[in-house]
Each structure stands twice: as structure tokens, then as C-alpha cells.
Design a protein around this motif. Structure first.
Motif, PDB file in Angstrom:
ATOM      1  N   HIS A 275      -9.340  -0.895  -4.167  1.00  0.00           N
ATOM      2  CA  HIS A 275      -8.864  -2.270  -4.128  1.00  0.00           C
ATOM      3  C   HIS A 275      -7.663  -2.261  -3.196  1.00  0.00           C
ATOM      4  CE1 HIS A 275     -11.615  -3.463  -7.272  1.00  0.00           C
ATOM      5  NE2 HIS A 275     -11.242  -2.411  -7.973  1.00  0.00           N
ATOM      6  N   ALA A 276      -7.930  -2.583  -1.929  1.00  0.00           N
ATOM      7  CA  ALA A 276      -6.967  -2.321  -0.864  1.00  0.00           C
ATOM      8  C   ALA A 276      -5.715  -3.181  -0.955  1.00  0.00           C
ATOM      9  CB  ALA A 276      -7.650  -2.516   0.497  1.00  0.00           C
ATOM     10  N   ASN A 277      -5.885  -4.441  -1.310  1.00  0.00           N
ATOM     11  CA  ASN A 277      -4.777  -5.376  -1.442  1.00  0.00           C
ATOM     12  C   ASN A 277      -5.072  -6.320  -2.592  1.00  0.00           C
ATOM     13  OD1 ASN A 277      -2.833  -4.980   0.947  1.00  0.00           O
ATOM     14  ND2 ASN A 277      -4.827  -5.037   1.983  1.00  0.00           N
ATOM     15  N   CYS A 279      -5.721  -9.628  -4.844  1.00  0.00           N
ATOM     16  CA  CYS A 279      -6.380 -10.917  -4.647  1.00  0.00           C
ATOM     17  C   CYS A 279      -5.815 -11.895  -5.663  1.00  0.00           C
ATOM     18  CB  CYS A 279      -7.886 -10.765  -4.842  1.00  0.00           C
ATOM     19  SG  CYS A 279      -8.841 -12.288  -4.596  1.00  0.00           S
ATOM     20  N   HIS A 312     -12.855  -9.337   2.196  1.00  0.00           N
ATOM     21  CA  HIS A 312     -11.587  -9.630   2.875  1.00  0.00           C
ATOM     22  C   HIS A 312     -11.298 -11.118   2.781  1.00  0.00           C
ATOM     23  CE1 HIS A 312     -13.303 -11.517   6.579  1.00  0.00           C
ATOM     24  NE2 HIS A 312     -14.369 -10.831   6.213  1.00  0.00           N
ATOM     25  N   ARG A 322      -8.720  -0.905   8.994  1.00  0.00           N
ATOM     26  CA  ARG A 322      -7.444  -0.188   8.945  1.00  0.00           C
ATOM     27  C   ARG A 322      -6.690  -0.360  10.257  1.00  0.00           C
ATOM     28  NH1 ARG A 322      -7.383   3.671   4.683  1.00  0.00           N
ATOM     29  NH2 ARG A 322      -9.433   4.029   3.730  1.00  0.00           N
ATOM     30  N   LYS A 327      -3.632   2.528   7.585  1.00  0.00           N
ATOM     31  CA  LYS A 327      -3.437   1.673   6.422  1.00  0.00           C
ATOM     32  C   LYS A 327      -4.395   0.484   6.484  1.00  0.00           C
ATOM     33  CE  LYS A 327       1.473   2.752   5.760  1.00  0.00           C
ATOM     34  NZ  LYS A 327       2.846   2.175   5.658  1.00  0.00           N
ATOM     35  N   TYR A 328      -4.807   0.034   5.305  1.00  0.00           N
ATOM     36  CA  TYR A 328      -5.675  -1.134   5.266  1.00  0.00           C
ATOM     37  C   TYR A 328      -4.952  -2.348   5.827  1.00  0.00           C
ATOM     38  CZ  TYR A 328      -9.146   1.165   2.272  1.00  0.00           C
ATOM     39  OH  TYR A 328     -10.117   2.008   1.784  1.00  0.00           O
ATOM     40  N   HIS A 329      -5.674  -3.144   6.596  1.00  0.00           N
ATOM     41  CA  HIS A 329      -5.114  -4.418   7.044  1.00  0.00           C
ATOM     42  C   HIS A 329      -4.853  -5.294   5.825  1.00  0.00           C
ATOM     43  CE1 HIS A 329      -5.261  -4.259  11.434  1.00  0.00           C
ATOM     44  NE2 HIS A 329      -6.348  -3.512  11.292  1.00  0.00           N
ATOM     45  N   PRO A 330      -3.827  -6.129   5.867  1.00  0.00           N
ATOM     46  CA  PRO A 330      -3.451  -6.907   4.675  1.00  0.00           C
ATOM     47  C   PRO A 330      -4.521  -7.876   4.198  1.00  0.00           C
ATOM     48  CG  PRO A 330      -2.171  -7.580   6.608  1.00  0.00           C
ATOM     49  CD  PRO A 330      -2.879  -6.321   6.977  1.00  0.00           C
ATOM     50  N   GLN A 331      -5.464  -8.254   5.054  1.00  0.00           N
ATOM     51  CA  GLN A 331      -6.504  -9.184   4.612  1.00  0.00           C
ATOM     52  C   GLN A 331      -7.639  -8.484   3.875  1.00  0.00           C
ATOM     53  OE1 GLN A 331      -5.962  -8.354   7.797  1.00  0.00           O
ATOM     54  NE2 GLN A 331      -7.809  -8.508   9.068  1.00  0.00           N
ATOM     55  N   LEU A 333      -9.423  -6.779   0.937  1.00  0.00           N
ATOM     56  CA  LEU A 333      -9.280  -6.772  -0.511  1.00  0.00           C
ATOM     57  C   LEU A 333      -9.997  -5.594  -1.162  1.00  0.00           C
ATOM     58  CD1 LEU A 333      -9.975 -10.571  -1.113  1.00  0.00           C
ATOM     59  CD2 LEU A 333      -7.740  -9.441  -1.095  1.00  0.00           C
TER      60      LEU A 333
END
Length: 344
Positions: A275-277, A279, A312, A322, A327-331, A333
Motif C-alpha cells: 500500500h504505497a500511499n 487513500c 493510483h 517510482r 520511491k513510489y510516486h505520491p499518486q 496507492l
């Protein structure tokens, strides 16, 4: 003596602990109806008894992710009630279909512990199995969770990190007994694309987007009996927001993937995921998939695709994952690695 359960904290776990989770749950057609109401789910095998019977099954089983969410929800009071975040998954396999009327329960073994450098939390690794009323395993997976400490002065345990496979081997995928795609009806399934039509490295944009609603997320999380505080209690996070359950995002992405992967009828393995960012309500979720690998299975006419499924909140057609630092881009998810079954 308090009769309420505050949940486990990091220092409450020991390597080798086996936790039998309360409460068993009998699942029925109501779960399917609610699942299909919450997500745009329409894979034919899980929508039609007749289609499933033509594929060699006794009828339509419940969606793979219904089984996952129910089993996952059982574990929350013991594993992630005091979680900061659910960090990842590995070595997941669906072992038997779940049928309406089955009763599911769950048990987890603690296989890894590592305190974080800040001394305020640590990561707990568990291997969870979902069992039906006959004691048969229907699902198994490893997940790791960042959990708060009750007392920051508690000495850290010796770190133990499990050695986890990067992916489930194709030979270890379990094909449900009787499943056949010999008489598969591509027209009724919704798309003509076979296993051979997909190429490793291909990216499929699933086109559609769904805006996450607070009410739907709350209903879904209650449906799976997930009691994690971050999903319900707006005072639990400093920003005053309720975190959307990661499984809600997984199911949304899987449902959206129908457009381009309508014939990916069954999920049979969860190789990894993050779960990268976070939601939150109001985010619009879109999805795309990348074909990572292809494999034949033990059953003629059934092939397996290994997919990266990405959810995303960026613009349509945005396939960034990334940045230059990895790092995962902020968009982004969700970054999920799955094996699915497709007719050859």
C-alpha cells in the motif's frame, strides 16, 4: 480487571506464537451481493452459476477477494488493531474455492519481529491461514504490519526477518478441482482475449475511475468485520482523516481491471504487494496492469498470467510507478503482484 480488549502492541508478540482468531463467519449470497454493489465487479465466473458450471464447477463460488477480506478481517483485532500501517504481502495462495454457506475462520503464526529505529513501533510478520468448516485451508498468505509499542522503554527483541519468496512458483499454483475452460464462452465473458494474446511487458490501462466515498468504505470495512481504529476513528490520526482500508482499494482495482482483463477469471496467488500511499475519501481510483510473466498450468487449456496491478489517483493514462530514487510516486496507492487464471 478490564474486560475490554485494547489490542496487542509490538511487545506482546513472540516468534512462534499461533493465534486462533475470533469469530468464525458463515458467508452466503448476501456477501456476494454486497461485494458487487460496492465494487464494479463483473467477472463471469463469480456472477453466473451457469457460466461456472460450463467451466466445470458446481456453481459460482464467492469472489476470491471476499475470502481474502473475511479472513483478513478476522485477524485485525489480534494483529493490526494498533497498527500504524499494513506494509506488505507475500506467499499468498488461494487453495480452495469458497462457496455460499461455508464458514471461515483464521489463524496466524508470528514468523518475524523487528523494532523500528525510533523505538516507538515495530514490524510484525505473520503467516495467516483461512480455514473452512471442515478444517481445510482455503487461503494462506504472509503479511507484515507496523504496530505501535505500548511502552517505548521496553527492550527490543532480537530481530527476526523471515526469508520470503519473491513470487509463488507457477508449479505451486492450485487449480480448483474440476475447473476447465474447454467450453469457455468468450462472448458471455465479455472479451475475446486469450492467454496467448498477452505479452510479457505489456501494460493495460483499465480506463475507468471510481471516486472513493466515505460511506461505501465504512460499509465495506464493517462488512469484513475489520475493526482497525485508523479506518473508523477520526481522532486516531493527527490529520483527523479516516484511512481507507487497503483491501477496499485492492477490490476496486481488481474490479476496474475487468476492462482489459475480463478473462482473468480467478486469482490464485498473491506474490507481493504494498500500500504505497494512503487513500482517503474523495480520491478517484484508477488502475493499470503490467504483464510480468506467463506460465502454463497443470490443466490443459488453462494458463496463468503474473500481473502487476497498480491503483493510483493520477490522471487517466498515468503509468508512473517510482521516481528516480526508487520511491513510489505520491499518486500510487497500491502495487500488487498476482497470478491469475486465463483460458488458453
Amino acid at each position: 480487571m478490564s474486560k475490554t480488549n485494547p489490542g496487542r502492541f509490538f511487545e506482546d508478540y513472540r516468534i512462534g506464537d499461533v493465534i486462533r482468531h475470533a469469530v468464525p463467519r458463515t458467508v452466503a449470497e448476501g456477501e456476494r451481493a454486497l461485494y458487487h454493489a460496492l465494487y464494479p465487479a463483473r467477472h463471469a465466473l463469480y456472477s453466473s452459476d451457469e457460466f461456472a458450471a460450463d467451466c466445470g464447477l458446481d456453481g459460482s463460488p464467492l469472489d476470491d477477494l471476499i475470502a481474502f477480506h473475511v479472513v483478513f478481517g478476522k485477524t485485525v483485532p489480534d494483529i493490526s488493531l494498533n497498527a500504524v500501517a499494513n506494509l506488505g504481502y507475500a506467499e499468498g495462495r488461494w487453495l480452495k474455492p469458497v462457496w455460499p454457506g461455508d464458514t471461515l475462520r483464521a489463524e496466524s503464526e508470528v514468523i518475524g519481529l523487528k523494532e523500528n529505529s525510533n523505538g516507538k513501533s515495530g514490524v510484525v510478520y505473520v503467516r495467516t491461514r483461512g480455514l473452512n468448516q471442515m478444517g481445510e485451508a482455503v487461503l494462506e498468505y504472509v503479511r507484515w504490519v507496523m504496530v505501535r509499542k505500548r511502552d517505548e522503554t521496553t527492550p527490543a527483541p532480537a530481530p527476526v526477518l523471515p526469508d520470503l519468496a519473491k513470487a509463488v512458483a507457477a508449479a505451486d499454483l492450485v487449480i480448483p478441482e474440476g475447473l476447465t475452460f474447454a467450453d469457455y464462452d468468450f462472448e458471455l465473458a465479455g472479451e475475446p482475449h486469450r492467454w496467448g494474446d498477452y505479452a510479457v511487458g505489456e501494460i493495460i490501462d483499465h480506463v475507468d475511475g471510481v471516486t472513493i466515498e466515505e460511506a461505501e468504505h465504512m460499509l465495506a470495512t464493517r462488512l469484513w468485520q475489520n475493526t482497525a481504529k485508523v479506518h473508523f476513528d477520526a481522532t486516531f490520526r493527527e490529520d483527523g482523516k479516516r484511512l481507507i482500508y487497503g483491501g477496499h482499494v485492492i477490490s476496486m482495482a481488481r474490479a476496474l481491471s475487468f476492462n482489459g482483463l475480463a478473462n482473468a477469471q480467478m486469482i490464485v496467488a498473491l506474490n507481493g504487494g504494498a500500500h504505497a500511499n494512503p487513500c482517503f475519501a474523495g480520491d478517484t481510483v484508477r488502475a493499470w496492469s503490467e504483464v510480468l510473466d506467463k506460465a502454463e498450468t497443470s490443466v490443459p487449456g488453462i494458463g496463468a498470467l503474473r500481473l502487476r496491478l497498480v491503483a493510483h489517483k493520477g490522471a487517466a493514462g498515468d503509468h508512473k510507478l517510482r521516481d528516480d530514487q526508487g520511491k513510489y510516486h505520491p499518486q500510487v496507492l497500491l502495487d500488487l503482484d498476482l497470478w491469475v487464471l486465463v483460458p488458453v
